[in-house]
Design an enzyme around this catalytic site. Structure first.
Site, PDB file in Angstrom:
ATOM      1  N   GLU A  58       0.842  -1.188   0.000  1.00 38.04           N
ATOM      2  CA  GLU A  58       0.000   0.000   0.000  1.00 38.04           C
ATOM      3  C   GLU A  58       0.873   1.232   0.000  1.00 38.04           C
ATOM      4  O   GLU A  58       2.075   1.156   0.150  1.00 38.04           O
ATOM      5  CB  GLU A  58      -0.944  -0.002   1.204  1.00 38.04           C
ATOM      6  CG  GLU A  58      -0.316   0.388   2.538  1.00 38.04           C
ATOM      7  CD  GLU A  58       0.177  -0.817   3.341  1.00 38.04           C
ATOM      8  OE1 GLU A  58      -0.060  -1.963   2.902  1.00 38.04           O
ATOM      9  OE2 GLU A  58       0.812  -0.611   4.381  1.00 38.04           O
ATOM     10  N   ASP A  59       0.202   2.393  -0.139  1.00 43.50           N
ATOM     11  CA  ASP A  59       0.896   3.672  -0.107  1.00 43.50           C
ATOM     12  C   ASP A  59       1.160   4.093   1.333  1.00 43.50           C
ATOM     13  O   ASP A  59       0.505   3.618   2.253  1.00 43.50           O
ATOM     14  CB  ASP A  59       0.003   4.731  -0.758  1.00 43.50           C
ATOM     15  CG  ASP A  59       0.486   5.071  -2.144  1.00 43.50           C
ATOM     16  OD1 ASP A  59       1.115   4.204  -2.787  1.00 43.50           O
ATOM     17  OD2 ASP A  59       0.229   6.212  -2.583  1.00 43.50           O
ATOM     18  N   GLN A  60       2.088   5.032   1.465  1.00 42.64           N
ATOM     19  CA  GLN A  60       2.353   5.619   2.776  1.00 42.64           C
ATOM     20  C   GLN A  60       1.074   6.217   3.381  1.00 42.64           C
ATOM     21  O   GLN A  60       0.834   6.132   4.576  1.00 42.64           O
ATOM     22  CB  GLN A  60       3.419   6.705   2.590  1.00 42.64           C
ATOM     23  CG  GLN A  60       3.816   7.387   3.869  1.00 42.64           C
ATOM     24  CD  GLN A  60       5.162   8.079   3.735  1.00 42.64           C
ATOM     25  OE1 GLN A  60       5.927   7.780   2.819  1.00 42.64           O
ATOM     26  NE2 GLN A  60       5.463   8.967   4.650  1.00 42.64           N
ATOM     27  N   SER A 118      -2.004   5.245   2.762  1.00 39.67           N
ATOM     28  CA  SER A 118      -3.131   4.312   2.823  1.00 39.67           C
ATOM     29  C   SER A 118      -3.338   3.759   4.220  1.00 39.67           C
ATOM     30  O   SER A 118      -2.379   3.580   4.973  1.00 39.67           O
ATOM     31  CB  SER A 118      -2.884   3.110   1.899  1.00 39.67           C
ATOM     32  OG  SER A 118      -2.678   3.519   0.584  1.00 39.67           O
ATOM     33  N   LYS A 173      -3.382   3.351  -8.395  1.00 44.35           N
ATOM     34  CA  LYS A 173      -3.236   4.689  -9.002  1.00 44.35           C
ATOM     35  C   LYS A 173      -3.252   4.608 -10.528  1.00 44.35           C
ATOM     36  O   LYS A 173      -3.881   5.425 -11.197  1.00 44.35           O
ATOM     37  CB  LYS A 173      -1.936   5.333  -8.531  1.00 44.35           C
ATOM     38  CG  LYS A 173      -2.019   5.848  -7.116  1.00 44.35           C
ATOM     39  CD  LYS A 173      -0.672   6.405  -6.729  1.00 44.35           C
ATOM     40  CE  LYS A 173      -0.738   7.112  -5.401  1.00 44.35           C
ATOM     41  NZ  LYS A 173       0.629   7.400  -4.942  1.00 44.35           N
TER      42      LYS A 173
END
Ligand code: ZN
Ligand code: ZN
Length: 380
Positions: free
Chosen positions: A224-226, A228, A347
């Site tokens: 996941e993203d930072q 998220s 994304k």
């Protein structure tokens, strides 16, 4: 198979030319006599002769206590039940052993190196009550007779678990140590990382505290993203701890300042192939032109055909979407909740970057992914 009477003349011939210790003399004949103790046989064969300096090992067998102590010291911080011993001995000893064996045509016997390591194993086992396991030991000693040192390595352990991240701003992975790029050095205490401000860092810190060890190697079930969140039952992971000091510890759910950990357990190994999983993801999307519910309804068709993902490398993969829900937030923003096969790059899926169909293509307007959170992750 020979008899004791048959080997006496050969033993006498050898002893006339070379002084040998009980171990080295016994070793030359124990196999053909089916005897287990080289030392006892050697002693018996030599009963009349006084002991001199052994031609082969230079009486190394009499000095094994020194090396035994090195092994005991090296292993004092480790908890284990099984071990094996390897050794490095002076080439001159090996050469003299080979020479005497070929000169007297002695075949199928242990080498002096094998016998020394066996003897060290016996001594260590007797002293510590640990068991030798040459196939899959928990601890491996390498005794170096050349520089009189002892290296120790412990077999890695693997733990699986799940983490929930309910605060934004923590990256999943930790940056490697600047000095060694993650290989492990004195500066990073051989951990390969120097900071602990990520999901990886938080888990590493916990396992190092519980088990000791050098490097923690992670296998993540998705990423996941930072920014998220990871909610629900959390994201599964596996972590392999190299060179652990402890092999067993009570594992219970725990909360760090970054994440909540649950389902922690010792497992045999990390999965060899990537595991299939299904993620439920909530995506906040903004659009360049206003979209109405008539547009958004088209998103329901995402479940009809798999999404095709192209990588820069030319690799093509397909990801199925099983369920789609959306909610309009404002003229130019909506929330999309999808249940999809793991590994869909979110994304890129929104902007439609080498992914067909992408959200932007379906809505026929440039779209941006503002944020995405994982509501749940199921392993198939
Ligand atoms: Zn010897
Ligand atoms: Zn380092």
């Amino acid at each position: 198979m020979s008899t004791y009477q048959e080997i006496i003349p050969i033993a006498e011939k050898i002893l006339k030319k070379y002084d040998l210790c009980d171990h080295c003399l016994g070793r030359l004949f124990s196999k053909q006599l089916h005897l287990s103790s080289n030392k006892v046989l050697g002693k018996k064969l030599k009963k009349k002769l006084g002991s001199q300096k052994c031609y082969v090992c230079k009486n190394l067998f009499e000095n094994l206590n020194h090396f035994l102590k090195l092994m005991v010291d090296a292993s004092s911080n480790y908890s284990f039940t099984t071990f094996s011993v390897g050794s490095m001995i002076k080439p001159s000893i090996v050469d003299r052993d080979d020479f005497i064996r070929s000169q007297f045509k002695l075949k199928g016997i242990d080498s002096v190196k094998t016998d020394i390591t066996k003897e060290l194993g016996r001594l260590f086992s007797r002293k510590t009550k640990k068991t030798t396991d040459p196939i899959d030991p928990e601890i491996t000693f390498t005794v170096n007779f050349k520089d009189e040192s002892c290296q120790i390595r412990s077999k890695s352990i693997t733990i699986s678990g799940r983490y929930v991240k309910s605060q934004r701003g923590f990256p999943q992975k930790q940056k490697s140590c600047d000095n060694c790029s993650g290989k492990g050095c004195r500066i990073c205490n051989f951990h390969g990382i120097t900071e602990f401000d990520s999901v990886e860092g938080a888990i590493s810190k916990l396992v190092f505290k519980k088990f000791g060890g050098t490097i923690a190697k992670f296998t993540w079930i998705g990423g996941e993203d930072q920014s998220s969140l990871v909610l629900g039952t959390g994201r599964p992971f596996f972590v392999k701890i190299q060179n652990p000091l402890k092999r067993k510890s009570k594992l219970s759910s725990t909360t760090t300042n970054t994440i909540d950990l649950s389902n922690l357990k010792l497992v045999y190994e990390s999965p060899k192939k990537s595991l299939k999983f299904i993620s439920t993801i909530k995506i906040a999307i903004s659009t360049e032109i206003p979209v109405d519910s008539k547009h958004l309804k088209k998103l329901k068709d995402l479940t009809l055909n798999p999404i095709v993902v192209y990588e820069k490398s030319g690799k093509r993969s397909e990801k199925k979407i099983f369920k789609v829900n959306y909610k309009k937030i404002s003229k130019n923003a909506f929330t999309l909740i999808i249940k999809a096969e793991g590994g869909l790059p979110i994304k890129r899926f929104v902007i439609g970057d080498d992914i067909t169909p992408g959200i932007a293509t379906i809505l026929d307007t440039p779209c941006k992914c503002q944020e995405f959170d994982f509501l749940d992750i199921e392993v198939k």
